[in-house]
Every structure is written in C-alpha cells, then in structure tokens.
Design a protein around this motif. Structure first.
Motif, PDB file in Angstrom:
ATOM      1  N   ALA A   1       0.995  -1.186  -0.035  1.00 10.41           N
ATOM      2  CA  ALA A   1      -0.079  -0.085   0.054  1.00 10.41           C
ATOM      3  C   ALA A   1       0.777   1.097   0.217  1.00 10.41           C
ATOM      4  O   ALA A   1       0.284   2.490  -0.402  1.00 10.41           O
ATOM      5  N   ASN A   2       1.946   1.165   0.590  1.00 10.17           N
ATOM      6  CA  ASN A   2       2.921   2.387   0.619  1.00 10.17           C
ATOM      7  C   ASN A   2       3.641   2.706  -0.716  1.00 10.17           C
ATOM      8  O   ASN A   2       4.044   3.751  -1.081  1.00 10.17           O
TER       9      ASN A   2
ATOM     10  N   LEU B   1      -5.705  -3.096  -0.308  1.00  7.25           N
ATOM     11  CA  LEU B   1      -4.501  -3.571   0.430  1.00  7.25           C
ATOM     12  C   LEU B   1      -4.663  -3.293   1.966  1.00  7.25           C
ATOM     13  O   LEU B   1      -4.308  -3.774   2.830  1.00  7.25           O
ATOM     14  N   SER B   2      -5.341  -2.166   2.480  1.00 10.30           N
ATOM     15  CA  SER B   2      -5.563  -1.629   3.637  1.00 10.30           C
ATOM     16  C   SER B   2      -6.403  -2.725   4.390  1.00 10.30           C
ATOM     17  O   SER B   2      -6.428  -3.340   5.384  1.00 10.30           O
TER      18      SER B   2
ATOM     19  N   TYR C   1       0.718   4.108   5.462  1.00 11.58           N
ATOM     20  CA  TYR C   1      -0.055   4.487   4.144  1.00 11.58           C
ATOM     21  C   TYR C   1      -1.366   5.332   4.281  1.00 11.58           C
ATOM     22  O   TYR C   1      -1.639   6.126   3.449  1.00 11.58           O
ATOM     23  N   SER C   2      -1.685   5.359   5.493  1.00  5.65           N
ATOM     24  CA  SER C   2      -2.932   6.317   5.743  1.00  5.65           C
ATOM     25  C   SER C   2      -2.439   7.751   5.754  1.00  5.65           C
ATOM     26  O   SER C   2      -3.103   8.511   5.009  1.00  5.65           O
TER      27      SER C   2
ATOM     28  N   VAL D   1       6.842   5.885  14.316  1.00  6.26           N
ATOM     29  CA  VAL D   1       7.698   5.397  13.327  1.00  6.26           C
ATOM     30  C   VAL D   1       6.817   5.074  11.960  1.00  6.26           C
ATOM     31  O   VAL D   1       7.352   5.397  10.836  1.00  6.26           O
ATOM     32  N   GLY D   2       5.569   4.591  12.028  1.00  4.15           N
ATOM     33  CA  GLY D   2       4.883   4.555  10.901  1.00  4.15           C
ATOM     34  C   GLY D   2       4.769   5.920  10.281  1.00  4.15           C
ATOM     35  O   GLY D   2       4.512   6.096   9.050  1.00  4.15           O
ATOM     36  N   PHE D   3       4.174   7.043  11.078  1.00  4.39           N
ATOM     37  CA  PHE D   3       4.158   8.554  10.414  1.00  4.39           C
ATOM     38  C   PHE D   3       5.423   8.862   9.824  1.00  4.39           C
ATOM     39  O   PHE D   3       5.438   9.426   8.726  1.00  4.39           O
TER      40      PHE D   3
END
Length: 571
Positions: A266-267, A278-279, A396-397, A468-470
C-alpha cells in the motif's frame, strides 16, 4: 423509470436499516441476559444422517448481522446517486440484496450445508458484481476472484464429507460430542476455506483485482461481507483450534506476513481503490493474527469496528473518484479540502480510525490487540514484523491524506466538482458517526468493565510504533526514488503474487500447448493431412487445366500412345 428505480433503492435501504436496528437491540438483549436460541428444522433421515436446516440466534450473530445490514442500507442509499447513470441500476440493486441475503444465511447457520449455501452465494454474486462493467479487465478480475475462492469451496465440501461420519453437519453439536483428533481435520479444511475467502497468503491476489467492481460494492465487500466471512467462520470454529498447535502456528505465520505484505504494498501503490483494498488485506491479516493467538472475541471486536470505518473509507473514495472524472490516480489529486470540506472530513475521520487515533473506533480494538500482543509469548522476529506491519498502517494512511487532501491541485485539465450532495453525504455521515461512537459502545458491551492493564513501557511502545509509521509515510517518496525499479515492483507488487496466481500458473500449460501445436498441427501431421491433400489437389487441378487448354495436342498424343499399346499387344 428512473424514479421507480430510485424508489427501489430507497425502500431497500429503509427496510435494511429497520432490520439492522431490530437485530442490534435483540443482540444487546441476548448479550445482557446471556440468552441464545437454536432453531432446527428437520427434513428427513438418510441412513441415520439428519438432513435439517438450522438457525442460531445469539448476540454474536445478531450484532454482526445488524452491522451488515446497517452498512448495506447506507451503500444502497449512496448508490441512488452514484449509480444513477447506469442503465441496469435495478439489476445492481437486486445483486446487492442477494449478496446481503447470502451473508445473513452464512451468519445465522451452524450447519455446514446451509453455510455452504451462503458461502457459494457470496462467491457467485461477487463474481456477477465484479464483472458488472462488462470489459476485459473486469472479466479477468472476476475469473481470478471466483477461481481463487473455489479452492476454499472445495475445502468446505471436504469438511462436509468428513462430518458425514457424525450423523449431522451441525458443528456446535459435533464439537461437544465428536473426537477432537478427527474434528481437527474438519477444522483444517475450514481453515483453508477461511484463508481463501479472507485472501491470506498465498491466495491474496484476488482481493485487489476485485476492485474492478463498482465502488459501492467495494464498500460492502471489503467491510462486512465477503472478505470477513472467513474470519467469522473461524471465530465460530475457534474451539476446534484451541488445542491444535499446528493449525494455530500455520495461521499465525501466514497472517503476519499477509499484514506485512499488504502494508508494504500500500505504501508503493498509486491507485486510490487499490490502496484501500490493500489496507483491508492488512486488517484481515491482523484479525487472523489475533485468532491465531486464541483471542476470538478480540478478533470479533476488531471485525465490527473495522467494518464501519472501512465502509466509510470506500464511500469517500467513491465520492473523490466521482468528482475527479473517474480518475483513481492519487498523483493527480490534491487540495481537495478546499472544494470538498465535508467529504475530506469524513475521509480524515476514516483514516484516523484506521490508524488507531485515540477515542475513534479503531483505537479501542487495535490498542487492545497491540497490548495483548506485547503480553503474549512468541519469538522476537515475528514480534518485530507485527509491530512494523502495524506501523505501516499509519504510514499509508498519512501518505493517502498527504496526496489527496493537502497539497496543491494537480489535475489542471479537469474542473473539480463541488462537495457531495445529500444522497451521498447522509450515508457518509451515518458511518462517520458509527466510526466515532461505536468503538467505545462495543467495548462496553462486549468486554464490560474488563480492561487490559499493562505497564507504562507498553503504552509508550504503542505510541512509538505509530510514530515510526508516520515517519515512514513521510519518507516513502524518498525511498521510491532511491530504490531500484525491481525493488519497487517487488515491494509494491504484493511480492509478485498476482503474477504467480495468473501468468505463472498458466505459463507451463500455454508453453506446452504451443509446442504441441508446432509438433503436430504445424508439422508432419499437417503435411500428411490437410496441407498435403491440398497441395496434391492443387497440382492435379493445374494438370487438368493444362489438358483442357491443349485439347488437340492431348488427343493426338493419346491416340499415338494407345496405337502403340495396341500394336504391342497384337504382336
């Protein structure tokens, strides 16, 4: 005619909303008073085997059924405007209602025969909806979808044949009375069926391909019906897996890597609907991961909360695509918040709920899942992959928000439409309200006062994972430029799984067929057969034509030949 079709949609929407409210209230009553009803309609016996139609009514089936009908009601109302330009809108409405009916039949059935009716009904109607737009891309996607799901159908048929030994197909009775060793094989077949329906590795390729269906269908399929049928079936069959280490380990392994693969893909994806698909795949992997750890009620809780904000996310995506002239590439979007503030507000609420923003629906389930994951006992590598996969959800959000909502308007050649009208806005508002409120409500209903108490470092760890995701979401563009194209194709292409499920599986047969054609039809058999006969006939036709064009010479020559023959015979 158009007004009549709109009335069909409105009547279906109101009817489903009314049934949803009744089911939810009855489910709460069953939960509070710990009630449940089991109805069994017996048809006849065959050699001691009971042929019956069974219905189970308890809090789990009623609450889940209410969510399915609530989302279906909003999708139908949304489709009044979204599908207004279609010639066969009444067919679309009937297909959606058949889809919901198949899902309800699966939810309330404890009997594997009636489960198979709902299961195959979902597969058949989903194929009809995927090929709705009648083009080659939709046909290919529909064929991949239906053939992938047939593997799970076969596994379910094998489990039905195995349960024939117990005299009935009711799994609730057989779990209590049957041999756990033999029932484990039934559970393994059900596990394979659930993995195909919920698109776990190696059956993941069909889920992004199913985006060829209309966007309202995607909102229904990817939130609470088709893809969640496998998760719901495993929740019901959870007792069969509680003491079988092999099945739980297999499910644990495949679910974790499905989460990781979907989050990574998704990224690197630029199609709006495929990113959301994909999410969905990532969240299905999370539900399966929770089931593999033995927390079936937590998986059910996340199943319900995920259904609300994922349906909202797809409806918002449909509104964005509709306003962009049916363009789905996020690279040409941007600054939508200026012209479509309500749509972008709903889109942001859905994305934040998906990330696990505090006090939204996704927070209550995902935070509890991460806490239980930290308290569980499994190896460090899988723990790291699980945390990274959860962080990729935030990645990905925020990447989606960065491309779609903020920034500058990039599609200069197309005039952007205004905000959504009331026909599309009311379902979005209903689902947004559910995404904000229902997380806490379900938490109080399902778990009561029971909460997970964890040490301070665990709470900090959840914040670190989101941070970390951000950071990954902001740096993904640099990674896309820096990495080689082969790595982009691998990471963003679901680890070549679409190719392995389509071209790779058919390559050998096509290659061998081509060789057979070269060796047989285009080789000696062709020369001996049709081509040989044709060439001989052409030569004799030329000779016959020459004879007809030179008749006097032929007659004199034939006279001399026959005269010579007669003289030889007389001598």
């Amino acid at each position: 005619m158009l007004l009549m079709i709109r009335e069909y949609f409105k009547v279906g929407s109101i009817f489903l909303m009314f049934l949803s409210l009744l089911s939810f209230l009855f489910g709460i009553w069953c939960l509070m008073f710990e009630k449940g009803y089991f109805l069994d309609w017996e048809f006849f016996y065959i050699n001691g085997v009971v042929m019956s139609f069974s219905v189970i009514i308890d809090y789990m089936s009623m609450i889940f059924m209410s969510f399915v009908m609530f989302i279906s009601s909003n999708v139908l109302y949304y489709s009044i405007d979204y599908m207004s330009g279609e010639l066969n809108s009444n067919r679309f409405c009937l297909l959606v209602l058949m889809f919901v009916l198949s899902m309800i039949l699966l939810i309330i059935s404890p009997n594997l025969i009636s489960i198979l009716l709902g299961w195959d009904g979902l597969g058949l109607v989903s194929y009809c909806l995927v090929i709705y737009y009648q083009n080659s891309r939709s046909f290919n996607a529909g064929m991949l979808t239906v053939l992938s799901n047939r593997i799970g159908d076969v596994a379910l048929l094998i489990s039905i044949a195995w349960m024939f030994n117990y005299g009935n197909w009711n799994y609730l009775i057989n779990i209590e009375m049957g041999d756990k060793i033999e029932l484990w094989w039934v559970g393994l077949c059900v596990l394979v069926a659930a993995m195909t329906k919920s698109a776990q590795i190696p059956f993941s390729a069909w889920l992004p391909a199913a985006m060829a269906a209309p966007t309202p269908v995607s909102a229904l399929v990817h939130s609470s019906t088709l893809v969640t049928a496998g998760v719901y079936l495993l929740i019901r069959f959870d007792v069969m897996f509680s003491e079988v280490y092999v099945a739980k380990s297999m499910l644990f392994f495949f679910s974790v890597f499905t989460m990781f693969m979907a989050g990574l893909g998704a990224n690197f994806e630029y199609d709006l609907k495929k990113i959301i698909a994909l999410s969905t795949l990532s969240q299905l992997g999370l539900m399966m991961f929770v089931l593999s750890m033995g927390y079936s009620m937590l998986a059910f809780f996340h199943l319900l909360t995920h259904a609300l904000f994922k349906a909202l996310l797809f409806l918002c995506a449909g509104g964005i695509i509709h306003s962009m002239g049916d363009n789905q590439d996020i690279r040409v979007m941007g600054s939508l918040s200026n012209n479509q503030p309500f749509l972008c507000s709903c889109f942001n609420v859905a994305n934040l709920a998906l990330c696990g923003m505090p006090f939204l629906a996704g927070f209550y389930s995902k935070d509890m899942i991460l806490e239980m994951c930290m308290m569980s006992n499994f190896n460090t590598f899988m723990f790291f992959i699980t945390m990274l996969s959860t962080g990729l959800t935030v990645s990905y959000s925020f990447r989606l928000v960065n491309y779609v909502v903020s920034g500058d308007w990039k599609f200069k050649g197309v005039h952007m439409l205004g905000d959504v009208n009331s026909l599309m806005g009311l379902p979005m508002f209903n689902l947004m309200l559910g995404g904000v409120v229902m997380g806490s409500v379900l938490s109080w209903l399902v778990f009561g006062d029971c909460s997970v108490a964890i040490y301070l470092y665990g709470k900090i760890m959840v914040v670190i994972v989101s941070g970390v995701g951000f950071w990954l979401g902001n740096s993904i563009e640099w990674m896309s430029v820096s990495l080689k194209s082969v790595f982009i194709d691998y990471f963003g292409g679901m680890w070549f799984m679409p190719m392995l499920s389509t071209q790779f599986s058919s390559y050998f047969f096509l290659w061998w067929g081509d060789k057979l054609i070269m060796m047989s039809d285009q080789s000696w058999s062709e020369e001996v057969g049709p081509q040989g006969v044709f060439s001989v006939m052409v030569e004799y036709s030329i000779l016959n034509q020459w004879i007809q064009n030179n008749s006097l010479k032929v007659y004199l020559s034939s006279f001399l030949v026959w005269f010579f023959i007669i003289m030889v015979m007389c001598v």
